[in-house]
Design a protein around this motif. Structure first.
Motif, short mmCIF file in Angstrom:
data_model
loop_
_atom_site.label_atom_id
_atom_site.label_comp_id
_atom_site.label_asym_id
_atom_site.label_seq_id
_atom_site.Cartn_x
_atom_site.Cartn_y
_atom_site.Cartn_z
N VAL A 73 11.38 75.37 20.82
CA VAL A 73 12.81 75.62 20.47
C VAL A 73 12.51 76.91 20.57
O VAL A 73 12.26 78.34 20.10
N LEU A 74 13.97 77.51 21.26
CA LEU A 74 14.68 78.58 21.47
C LEU A 74 15.42 80.13 20.28
O LEU A 74 16.07 78.90 19.80
N ALA A 75 14.82 80.72 20.76
CA ALA A 75 15.89 81.72 19.49
C ALA A 75 17.07 81.92 20.04
O ALA A 75 16.96 82.01 21.51
N GLU A 76 18.09 82.10 19.79
CA GLU A 76 19.67 81.87 19.78
C GLU A 76 19.37 83.27 21.06
O GLU A 76 18.86 84.37 20.32
N GLY A 77 20.45 83.18 22.30
CA GLY A 77 20.32 84.68 23.16
C GLY A 77 19.20 85.54 23.75
O GLY A 77 19.08 86.44 24.42
N ARG A 78 18.11 84.50 24.63
CA ARG A 78 17.33 84.63 24.57
C ARG A 78 17.06 82.98 26.53
O ARG A 78 17.91 82.37 26.24
N ARG A 79 16.69 84.13 27.51
CA ARG A 79 16.65 83.46 28.57
C ARG A 79 15.89 82.62 28.71
O ARG A 79 14.56 82.65 28.57
N ALA A 80 16.13 80.84 28.41
CA ALA A 80 15.10 80.04 28.59
C ALA A 80 13.77 80.00 29.29
O ALA A 80 12.85 80.03 29.00
N LEU A 81 14.14 80.52 30.98
CA LEU A 81 13.13 80.54 31.35
C LEU A 81 12.21 81.42 31.70
O LEU A 81 10.65 81.17 31.54
N ASP A 82 12.28 82.88 31.06
CA ASP A 82 11.64 83.65 30.89
C ASP A 82 10.29 83.94 29.65
O ASP A 82 9.26 83.87 29.55
#
Length: 124
Positions: A73-82
């Motif tokens: 689960v990613l934090a908001e404002g981050r590029r998923a690919l990176d």
């Protein structure tokens, strides 16, 4: 050579993934979530999945070595690919380092799935 325990690899992979900037948490597979929901002794503590619930580790089915699956689960404002690439690299390096310490180096494949993006107070 010491035997490699998949449960140990789960912890190592979870720790490495959670250390990546932009990872808000690890997301358990549907089967684990359904099992937890069906548990008759569910409490607030039991309801929260352990970080390892978002990781699967096992022998690669079609070749020698290990296969690690990480559900993030990613934090908001981050590029998923990176973030996914960073998780892939860090988990792979951590597992390989552990295997090398046990003198049990084998190929490791890492698969990263971004399941959602957390917003505000929302966490895995």
């Amino acid at each position: 050579m010491t035997a490699v325990r998949p449960a140990t690899l789960l912890g190592i992979a979870a720790e490495a993934a959670l250390a990546v900037p932009g990872v808000a948490g690890l997301h358990p597979r549907l089967s684990r979530r359904l099992a937890a929901a069906a548990s008759p002794t569910r409490t607030d503590v039991a309801h929260r999945a352990s970080p390892e619930a978002g990781i699967r580790a096992g022998r690669a089915p079609d070749r020698p070595g290990w296969h690690i699956e990480v559900r993030c689960v990613l934090a908001e404002g981050r590029r998923a690919l990176d973030v996914a690439r960073n998780v892939h690299d860090r988990v792979g390096a951590a597992v390989l380092s552990h295997l090398a310490a046990l003198d049990a180096v084998e190929p490791v494949t890492v698969e990263v799935a971004v399941t959602r993006i957390a917003t505000g107070q929302d966490v895995a």
